[in-house]
Write a protein that holds these residues in place. Structure first.
Motif, PDB file in Angstrom:
ATOM      1  N   GLU A   6       0.905  -1.161  -0.104  1.00 61.42           N
ATOM      2  CA  GLU A   6      -0.197  -0.078   0.151  1.00 61.42           C
ATOM      3  C   GLU A   6       0.973   1.156   0.010  1.00 61.42           C
ATOM      4  O   GLU A   6       0.402   2.217  -0.561  1.00 61.42           O
ATOM      5  N   THR A  36       5.143   1.450  -7.244  1.00 69.46           N
ATOM      6  CA  THR A  36       5.244   0.193  -8.006  1.00 69.46           C
ATOM      7  C   THR A  36       5.948  -0.927  -7.295  1.00 69.46           C
ATOM      8  O   THR A  36       6.774  -0.570  -6.374  1.00 69.46           O
ATOM      9  N   ARG A  79      -1.305  -2.768  -6.784  1.00 68.60           N
ATOM     10  CA  ARG A  79      -0.369  -1.813  -7.286  1.00 68.60           C
ATOM     11  C   ARG A  79       0.259  -2.457  -8.445  1.00 68.60           C
ATOM     12  O   ARG A  79       0.413  -3.580  -8.709  1.00 68.60           O
TER      13      ARG A  79
END
Length: 283
Positions: free
Chosen positions: A85, A89, A163
């Motif tokens: 979180e 990346t 992500r």
């Protein structure tokens, strides 16, 4: 002409733009649009449920025509409180110690790095009938999944986070159909997804191309009906030249005729030719 034109699409694909354009151009042929699971994204073509299918590659392309449309980036999905979180990346190597809630062969890049695969400690997957239930397991912190971004968005929840992940290749979305069953409606839909305008016509160009090649292939005959000389062997460039000529002809037909301007400019008088100029006085 079919009663309707059937389009299948795999989860994560949004065909709304293309179906809206179809409705504007072909109101005479209503659409049937339905979503498929990955394991049936081409079977719907072979069993006749769909004329075309928007698929996620790779697929078995035998007897199919396939046009790549766009790529999807891969993302890792984990529970809301997971360390990813905090990242913009995620490197694939940083996920080597995670438990993947998928068949490792589905993500071979992760499989080749995973600790649990290498040391044999990988535990069996919990029962999961679909991606909704998989997301339940992800939200509970049981493990992670690596999927295309559109899938993560489609099944997203407030208690999970996704992500982009590097080290996993993009997936491709493509349009597929059975080659031998190509119809004018399929050609029309191909034009739509490729962004061709309504004025352009692939079928007209294709017909002109075929006609040009057919004419060139006809041998010259003698009075007794026998060939005067062997037909010219088609060159590799013949088809390209015929196609280019057909495109030029179609463009010329589509271009509106230019209206010639005959009015004089405002405030000026157009000089007129003197009919007696050059004639002698008295003629």
């Amino acid at each position: 002409m079919p009663v309707s034109f059937s389009i299948a699409f795999v989860a994560g694909v949004t065909p709304t733009k293309w179906t809206r354009i179809w409705g504007d151009r072909r109101p005479d042929v209503p659409l049937t649009v339905f979503r498929t699971e990955t394991d049936e994204q081409i079977s719907v073509l072979h069993d006749g449920r769909a004329e075309v299918s928007l698929v996620r590659l790779p697929i078995d392309e035998i007897n199919l025509s396939v046009i790549n449309l766009y790529n999807e980036i891969p993302v890792v999905v984990a529970s809301k409180d997971h360390t990813i979180e905090q990242a913009a990346t995620v490197l694939l190597a940083d996920l080597a110690g995670e438990h993947l809630l998928q068949d490792p062969d589905d993500v071979p890049e992760w499989r080749d790095l995973a600790d649990e695969v290498r040391d044999g400690t990988r535990r069996p997957l919990p029962p999961m009938r679909d991606l909704d239930e998989t997301m339940e397991q992800v939200a509970a912190g049981v493990g992670i999944i690596i999927v295309p971004h559109s899938i993560a968005r489609l099944y997203g929840r407030k208690d999970v986070v996704s992500r982009p992940v590097t080290g996993v290749p993009d997936t491709q979305i493509a349009l597929a159909w059975i080659t031998r069953e190509t119809t004018e409606d399929i050609e029309e839909f191909i034009g739509i997804v490729r962004g061709r305008s309504k004025a352009s016509s692939r079928t007209d160009a294709g017909a002109a191309d075929a006609a040009a090649l057919a004419d060139e292939a006809q041998p010259e005959l003698r009075s007794d009906g026998r060939p005067a000389k062997p037909p010219r062997k088609p060159k590799k460039t013949d088809k390209a030249k015929a196609a280019a000529k057909a495109i030029r002809v179609a463009a010329a037909k589509a271009k509106p005729a230019v209206r010639k301007r005959t009015e004089s400019a405002p405030g000026r008088t157009r000089p007129t030719k003197n009919p007696n100029k050059g004639k002698g006085r008295g003629h």
